[in-house]
Motif scaffolding. Structure first.
Motif, mmCIF file in Angstrom:
data_model
loop_
_atom_site.group_PDB
_atom_site.id
_atom_site.type_symbol
_atom_site.label_atom_id
_atom_site.label_comp_id
_atom_site.label_asym_id
_atom_site.label_seq_id
_atom_site.Cartn_x
_atom_site.Cartn_y
_atom_site.Cartn_z
ATOM 1 N N THR A 161 34.296 6.513 -114.602
ATOM 2 C CA THR A 161 33.871 6.974 -115.923
ATOM 3 C C THR A 161 32.370 7.200 -115.885
ATOM 4 O O THR A 161 31.648 6.492 -115.174
ATOM 5 N N GLY A 162 31.896 8.192 -116.570
ATOM 6 C CA GLY A 162 30.460 8.405 -116.691
ATOM 7 C C GLY A 162 29.776 9.026 -115.489
ATOM 8 O O GLY A 162 28.553 9.050 -115.429
ATOM 9 N N GLY A 163 30.513 9.504 -114.505
ATOM 10 C CA GLY A 163 29.901 10.160 -113.345
ATOM 11 C C GLY A 163 29.027 9.211 -112.551
ATOM 12 O O GLY A 163 29.294 8.014 -112.456
ATOM 13 N N ARG A 164 27.960 9.740 -111.978
ATOM 14 C CA ARG A 164 27.085 8.960 -111.094
ATOM 15 C C ARG A 164 26.354 7.828 -111.812
ATOM 16 O O ARG A 164 25.852 6.913 -111.176
ATOM 17 N N ALA A 165 26.246 7.877 -113.130
ATOM 18 C CA ALA A 165 25.567 6.820 -113.880
ATOM 19 C C ALA A 165 26.572 6.001 -114.682
ATOM 20 O O ALA A 165 26.229 5.381 -115.675
ATOM 21 N N GLY A 166 27.825 5.984 -114.241
ATOM 22 C CA GLY A 166 28.876 5.308 -114.979
ATOM 23 C C GLY A 166 29.372 4.052 -114.293
ATOM 24 O O GLY A 166 28.595 3.156 -113.962
ATOM 25 N N ALA A 167 30.683 4.005 -114.064
ATOM 26 C CA ALA A 167 31.311 2.834 -113.461
ATOM 27 C C ALA A 167 32.587 3.252 -112.740
ATOM 28 O O ALA A 167 33.126 4.332 -112.998
ATOM 29 N N VAL A 168 33.041 2.391 -111.843
ATOM 30 C CA VAL A 168 34.321 2.581 -111.166
ATOM 31 C C VAL A 168 35.115 1.292 -111.276
ATOM 32 O O VAL A 168 34.547 0.195 -111.274
ATOM 33 N N LYS A 169 36.438 1.444 -111.403
ATOM 34 C CA LYS A 169 37.306 0.281 -111.512
ATOM 35 C C LYS A 169 38.643 0.604 -110.868
ATOM 36 O O LYS A 169 39.227 1.654 -111.120
ATOM 37 N N SER A 170 39.112 -0.324 -110.032
ATOM 38 C CA SER A 170 40.406 -0.133 -109.373
ATOM 39 C C SER A 170 41.533 -0.569 -110.307
ATOM 40 O O SER A 170 41.351 -1.418 -111.183
ATOM 41 N N SER A 171 42.706 0.021 -110.080
ATOM 42 C CA SER A 171 43.857 -0.293 -110.920
ATOM 43 C C SER A 171 44.315 -1.740 -110.758
ATOM 44 O O SER A 171 44.892 -2.311 -111.682
ATOM 45 N N GLY A 188 42.203 -4.237 -110.339
ATOM 46 C CA GLY A 188 41.140 -5.086 -110.852
ATOM 47 C C GLY A 188 40.266 -5.743 -109.800
ATOM 48 O O GLY A 188 39.344 -6.475 -110.123
ATOM 49 N N ARG A 189 40.515 -5.469 -108.529
ATOM 50 C CA ARG A 189 39.721 -6.100 -107.465
ATOM 51 C C ARG A 189 38.334 -5.481 -107.313
ATOM 52 O O ARG A 189 37.431 -6.102 -106.775
ATOM 53 N N LEU A 190 38.196 -4.253 -107.753
ATOM 54 C CA LEU A 190 36.914 -3.548 -107.639
ATOM 55 C C LEU A 190 36.492 -3.090 -109.026
ATOM 56 O O LEU A 190 37.254 -2.400 -109.719
ATOM 57 N N GLU A 191 35.311 -3.495 -109.430
ATOM 58 C CA GLU A 191 34.743 -3.038 -110.694
ATOM 59 C C GLU A 191 33.230 -3.041 -110.535
ATOM 60 O O GLU A 191 32.619 -4.100 -110.412
ATOM 61 N N LEU A 192 32.659 -1.834 -110.475
ATOM 62 C CA LEU A 192 31.236 -1.714 -110.188
ATOM 63 C C LEU A 192 30.554 -0.742 -111.135
ATOM 64 O O LEU A 192 31.136 0.274 -111.526
ATOM 65 N N PRO A 248 20.395 -0.859 -111.001
ATOM 66 C CA PRO A 248 20.978 -1.879 -110.129
ATOM 67 C C PRO A 248 22.373 -1.540 -109.591
ATOM 68 O O PRO A 248 22.861 -2.232 -108.705
ATOM 69 N N GLY A 249 22.994 -0.490 -110.087
ATOM 70 C CA GLY A 249 24.347 -0.153 -109.645
ATOM 71 C C GLY A 249 24.372 0.509 -108.279
ATOM 72 O O GLY A 249 23.357 0.923 -107.735
ATOM 73 N N THR A 250 25.559 0.605 -107.727
ATOM 74 C CA THR A 250 25.757 1.279 -106.456
ATOM 75 C C THR A 250 25.913 2.778 -106.698
ATOM 76 O O THR A 250 25.683 3.254 -107.805
ATOM 77 N N ASN A 251 26.279 3.519 -105.672
ATOM 78 C CA ASN A 251 26.455 4.967 -105.823
ATOM 79 C C ASN A 251 27.554 5.443 -104.870
ATOM 80 O O ASN A 251 27.972 4.698 -103.979
#
Length: 139
Positions: free
Chosen positions: A12-22, A24-28, A42-45
């Motif tokens: 969500t939100g493109g490069r300045a957003g967030a990612v989340k796995s279905s 729940g193990r990954l949420e960045l 502070p986020g990753t890319n």
């Protein structure tokens, strides 16, 4: 042919957003690096995520190749992936360097293993003839 495994991640939100796995193990959180005109938060890319996946997958493929060839890899072996983003005309393109460190192996053995792993690693197969990938054995 069916997949052995399928990962599902929503952004969500493109490069300045967030990612989340279905699962729940990954949420960045994601941040745009200052080098790309962002705030460098502070986020990753996406490039770091690709580098993490490629390094882990390639080292795994290298382990498979080593076992097939009856070569014992030191557990301290590492793989570093450097993923660059560059302009390519009006588009953008990736550039990859994979650097392996293999205690106890000669340079020739390490180079041969890296080239063999490059033939079977799913990331290498996916990028072949599309993304320049340089293989390097650390000094």
């Amino acid at each position: 042919m069916s997949n052995l495994y399928t990962a599902e991640v929503t952004a969500t939100g493109g490069r300045a957003g967030a990612v989340k796995s279905s699962d729940g193990r990954l949420e960045l959180s994601l941040s745009v690096p200052a080098e790309l005109g962002g705030e460098g938060g502070p986020g990753t890319n996406p490039e770091e995520l690709f580098a993490a996946g490629y390094a882990a997958c390639f080292l795994g493929a290298l382990g498979v190749v080593a076992r097939r060839q009856k070569i014992e890899l030191d557990p301290a072996s590492t793989m570093t992936a450097r993923v660059g983003l560059r302009k390519s005309g009006l588009a953008f393109a990736l550039d990859v360097e994979l650097e392996g460190r293999f205690p106890g192996l000669s340079r020739a053995e390490a180079e041969a293993l890296m080239h063999a792993a490059h033939q079977v690693c799913p990331y290498s197969v996916a990028t072949r003839d599309n993304v320049p990938v340089r293989l390097k054995v650390a000094d």
